[in-house]
Design a protein around this motif. Structure first.
Motif, PDB file in Angstrom:
ATOM      1  N   SER A 144      17.190  11.295  -7.090  1.00  0.00           N
ATOM      2  CA  SER A 144      15.984  10.630  -7.573  1.00  0.00           C
ATOM      3  C   SER A 144      15.363   9.752  -6.495  1.00  0.00           C
ATOM      4  O   SER A 144      14.140   9.789  -6.276  1.00  0.00           O
ATOM      5  CB  SER A 144      16.306   9.788  -8.812  1.00  0.00           C
ATOM      6  OG  SER A 144      16.731  10.596  -9.880  1.00  0.00           O
ATOM      7  N   LYS A 145      16.190   8.962  -5.827  1.00  0.00           N
ATOM      8  CA  LYS A 145      15.665   8.073  -4.801  1.00  0.00           C
ATOM      9  C   LYS A 145      15.010   8.855  -3.674  1.00  0.00           C
ATOM     10  O   LYS A 145      13.964   8.450  -3.148  1.00  0.00           O
ATOM     11  CB  LYS A 145      16.774   7.177  -4.246  1.00  0.00           C
ATOM     12  CG  LYS A 145      16.267   6.168  -3.225  1.00  0.00           C
ATOM     13  CD  LYS A 145      17.300   5.111  -2.915  1.00  0.00           C
ATOM     14  CE  LYS A 145      16.734   4.042  -2.003  1.00  0.00           C
ATOM     15  NZ  LYS A 145      17.664   2.900  -1.823  1.00  0.00           N
TER      16      LYS A 145
ATOM     17  N   ASN B 259      11.603   9.851  -4.816  1.00  0.00           N
ATOM     18  CA  ASN B 259      10.757   8.663  -4.925  1.00  0.00           C
ATOM     19  C   ASN B 259      10.303   8.171  -3.556  1.00  0.00           C
ATOM     20  O   ASN B 259       9.160   7.715  -3.396  1.00  0.00           O
ATOM     21  CB  ASN B 259      11.505   7.552  -5.661  1.00  0.00           C
ATOM     22  CG  ASN B 259      11.797   7.906  -7.115  1.00  0.00           C
ATOM     23  OD1 ASN B 259      11.151   8.771  -7.694  1.00  0.00           O
ATOM     24  ND2 ASN B 259      12.781   7.234  -7.696  1.00  0.00           N
TER      25      ASN B 259
ATOM     26  N   VAL C 178       7.495  10.489  -2.450  1.00  0.00           N
ATOM     27  CA  VAL C 178       6.274  10.223  -3.216  1.00  0.00           C
ATOM     28  C   VAL C 178       5.608   8.936  -2.731  1.00  0.00           C
ATOM     29  O   VAL C 178       4.371   8.835  -2.683  1.00  0.00           O
ATOM     30  CB  VAL C 178       6.596  10.125  -4.719  1.00  0.00           C
ATOM     31  CG1 VAL C 178       5.389   9.639  -5.510  1.00  0.00           C
ATOM     32  CG2 VAL C 178       7.063  11.481  -5.245  1.00  0.00           C
ATOM     33  N   ALA C 179       6.396   7.948  -2.344  1.00  0.00           N
ATOM     34  CA  ALA C 179       5.872   6.642  -1.944  1.00  0.00           C
ATOM     35  C   ALA C 179       4.930   6.730  -0.745  1.00  0.00           C
ATOM     36  O   ALA C 179       4.028   5.895  -0.601  1.00  0.00           O
ATOM     37  CB  ALA C 179       7.022   5.688  -1.640  1.00  0.00           C
TER      38      ALA C 179
ATOM     39  N   THR D 127       0.484  12.668  -8.471  1.00  0.00           N
ATOM     40  CA  THR D 127       1.211  11.604  -7.780  1.00  0.00           C
ATOM     41  C   THR D 127       1.210  10.314  -8.577  1.00  0.00           C
ATOM     42  O   THR D 127       2.209   9.581  -8.609  1.00  0.00           O
ATOM     43  CB  THR D 127       0.598  11.375  -6.391  1.00  0.00           C
ATOM     44  OG1 THR D 127       0.600  12.623  -5.666  1.00  0.00           O
ATOM     45  CG2 THR D 127       1.362  10.343  -5.592  1.00  0.00           C
TER      46      THR D 127
ATOM     47  N   LEU E  23       4.103  10.046 -10.956  1.00  0.00           N
ATOM     48  CA  LEU E  23       5.384   9.771 -10.298  1.00  0.00           C
ATOM     49  C   LEU E  23       5.463   8.337  -9.778  1.00  0.00           C
ATOM     50  O   LEU E  23       6.560   7.820  -9.549  1.00  0.00           O
ATOM     51  CB  LEU E  23       5.602  10.754  -9.148  1.00  0.00           C
ATOM     52  CG  LEU E  23       5.720  12.223  -9.569  1.00  0.00           C
ATOM     53  CD1 LEU E  23       5.777  13.126  -8.344  1.00  0.00           C
ATOM     54  CD2 LEU E  23       6.954  12.440 -10.442  1.00  0.00           C
ATOM     55  N   ARG E  24       4.287   7.736  -9.576  1.00  0.00           N
ATOM     56  CA  ARG E  24       4.273   6.322  -9.199  1.00  0.00           C
ATOM     57  C   ARG E  24       4.458   5.443 -10.437  1.00  0.00           C
ATOM     58  O   ARG E  24       5.150   4.431 -10.399  1.00  0.00           O
ATOM     59  CB  ARG E  24       2.937   5.981  -8.532  1.00  0.00           C
ATOM     60  CG  ARG E  24       2.679   6.671  -7.199  1.00  0.00           C
ATOM     61  CD  ARG E  24       3.367   5.955  -6.052  1.00  0.00           C
ATOM     62  NE  ARG E  24       3.120   6.609  -4.783  1.00  0.00           N
ATOM     63  CZ  ARG E  24       2.027   6.420  -4.040  1.00  0.00           C
ATOM     64  NH1 ARG E  24       1.071   5.606  -4.460  1.00  0.00           N
ATOM     65  NH2 ARG E  24       1.878   7.052  -2.895  1.00  0.00           N
TER      66      ARG E  24
ATOM     67  N   ARG F  18       5.956   6.204 -13.241  1.00  0.00           N
ATOM     68  CA  ARG F  18       7.314   6.312 -13.763  1.00  0.00           C
ATOM     69  C   ARG F  18       8.136   7.184 -12.819  1.00  0.00           C
ATOM     70  O   ARG F  18       8.201   8.397 -12.963  1.00  0.00           O
ATOM     71  CB  ARG F  18       7.279   6.912 -15.168  1.00  0.00           C
ATOM     72  CG  ARG F  18       8.479   6.513 -16.051  1.00  0.00           C
ATOM     73  CD  ARG F  18       9.736   7.303 -15.681  1.00  0.00           C
ATOM     74  NE  ARG F  18      10.741   7.246 -16.732  1.00  0.00           N
ATOM     75  CZ  ARG F  18      11.836   7.985 -16.753  1.00  0.00           C
ATOM     76  NH1 ARG F  18      12.083   8.836 -15.762  1.00  0.00           N
ATOM     77  NH2 ARG F  18      12.685   7.891 -17.743  1.00  0.00           N
ATOM     78  N   PRO F  19       8.764   6.568 -11.816  1.00  0.00           N
ATOM     79  CA  PRO F  19       9.570   7.333 -10.857  1.00  0.00           C
ATOM     80  C   PRO F  19      10.787   7.966 -11.541  1.00  0.00           C
ATOM     81  O   PRO F  19      11.131   7.648 -12.682  1.00  0.00           O
ATOM     82  CB  PRO F  19      10.006   6.269  -9.835  1.00  0.00           C
ATOM     83  CG  PRO F  19       9.083   5.112 -10.047  1.00  0.00           C
ATOM     84  CD  PRO F  19       8.730   5.138 -11.505  1.00  0.00           C
TER      85      PRO F  19
ATOM     86  N   TRP G 171      13.241  13.350 -16.655  1.00  0.00           N
ATOM     87  CA  TRP G 171      11.819  13.010 -16.494  1.00  0.00           C
ATOM     88  C   TRP G 171      10.978  13.840 -17.462  1.00  0.00           C
ATOM     89  O   TRP G 171       9.996  13.347 -18.022  1.00  0.00           O
ATOM     90  CB  TRP G 171      11.383  13.245 -15.053  1.00  0.00           C
ATOM     91  CG  TRP G 171      10.118  12.515 -14.680  1.00  0.00           C
ATOM     92  CD1 TRP G 171      10.023  11.261 -14.132  1.00  0.00           C
ATOM     93  CD2 TRP G 171       8.780  12.991 -14.813  1.00  0.00           C
ATOM     94  NE1 TRP G 171       8.702  10.934 -13.926  1.00  0.00           N
ATOM     95  CE2 TRP G 171       7.911  11.986 -14.338  1.00  0.00           C
ATOM     96  CE3 TRP G 171       8.218  14.176 -15.296  1.00  0.00           C
ATOM     97  CZ2 TRP G 171       6.523  12.114 -14.325  1.00  0.00           C
ATOM     98  CZ3 TRP G 171       6.826  14.317 -15.288  1.00  0.00           C
ATOM     99  CH2 TRP G 171       5.995  13.300 -14.804  1.00  0.00           C
TER     100      TRP G 171
END
Length: 284
Positions: free
Chosen positions: A79-80, A83, A86-87, A162, A165-166, A168-169, A182
């Motif tokens: 998950s990290k 994330n 995506v960041a 995107t 995903l921001r 709710r990561p 998810w």
């Protein structure tokens, strides 16, 4: 610097960045990237979340023309990793794609995205058909009614706005099957469908996890994560008893590996009824 993320592209030419988790620069990864670039709508950016901790591998990723996000010096977490990718994505859409997922049709993404929009859906994901006798391509609208905890969003290849995903990561405590957790969140909170495309125009070739080579630990962790975070039905006594019986049957048939898996499932599911499980993410 903060990034402004617009609404998803509502045309058949989506603006997206591809996010790939990788720890090796393999010939297959190079093929995956080349196939992406051959798409009629190629990614605007290629982002590799690099967990190799090897400068040589990082340099090889850079030579592919990718933007590199270095995974921190800590235990890897699926998950990290997503994330983090995506960041840094400044595109309205994110294509999460596995380093083992090869696209074989140049218009696959454009056609799939257009099909999703035509059906009023903002999320599209692709899989290779699970059955050998399945048709070349099949589209399925996924809702709460047909989601079973295993057939939801696949981080093997998925196009997602995107901004979602921001907002709710992926949850880092979900050590496996983070895409299914998810999916559960999205279908329950957004009350909106997703489009699943099963097609032979993609192939998944993971040398460490396939029909011939599989990891007992990986299977156990996926099953445990789905049971605890997605579908609690798997933790009920009847399911645990069924696993025990399958383990006994495998023992009688002199299949110790199968028996060990079933007994492992049963024990892990039993413990999960009393305490939230914790485990490390692993590729295989």
């Amino acid at each position: 610097m903060s990034q402004v993320i617009g609404m998803p592209d509502c045309s058949s030419s989506p603006h997206y960045a591809a996010v790939i988790r990788a720890y090796q620069c393999t010939p297959l990864l190079i093929e995956v990237i080349e196939a992406l670039r051959r798409q009629s709508v190629p990614p605007k950016r290629l982002i590799i979340v690099d967990s190799s901790r090897d400068p040589a591998v990082s340099s090889a990723f850079e030579e592919l023309g990718a933007d590199i996000v270095t995974y921190p010096s800590e235990d890897f977490n699926f998950s990290k990793a997503i994330n983090l990718g995506v960041a840094v994505n400044d595109q309205p859409l994110t294509l999460i794609i596995s380093s083992h997922m090869l696209i074989r049709a140049p218009d696959l993404i454009a056609k799939g995205w257009d099909a999703g929009l035509s059906g009023g859906m903002e999320i599209v994901y692709w899989r290779h058909p699970p059955a050998q006798d399945a048709p070349h391509e099949c589209h399925t609208v996924m809702t709460n009614h047909n989601f079973n905890g295993r057939n939801g969003l696949s981080n093997t290849m998925a196009m997602i706005p995107t901004r979602l995903l921001r907002e709710r990561p992926f949850r880092e405590e979900v050590f496996s099957a983070e895409d299914q957790e998810w999916t559960k969140y999205y279908l329950a909170s957004r009350r909106h469908a997703m489009l699943r495309i099963d097609t032979r125009d993609v192939s998944y070739s993971n040398p460490n996890h396939n029909a011939e080579t599989w990891s007992e630990t990986k299977l156990l962790r996926e099953e445990l994560a789905i049971g605890y975070f997605v579908n609690r039905r798997l933790l009920l006594p009847d399911r645990i008893i069924a696993r025990l019986l399958r383990g006994i049957l495998a023992t009688l048939r002199r299949r110790p590996e199968k028996a060990r898996v079933h007994f492992g499932f049963a024990w892990a599911m039993t413990k999960a009824n009393f305490k939230q499980p914790s485990a490390k993410s692993r590729y295989f």
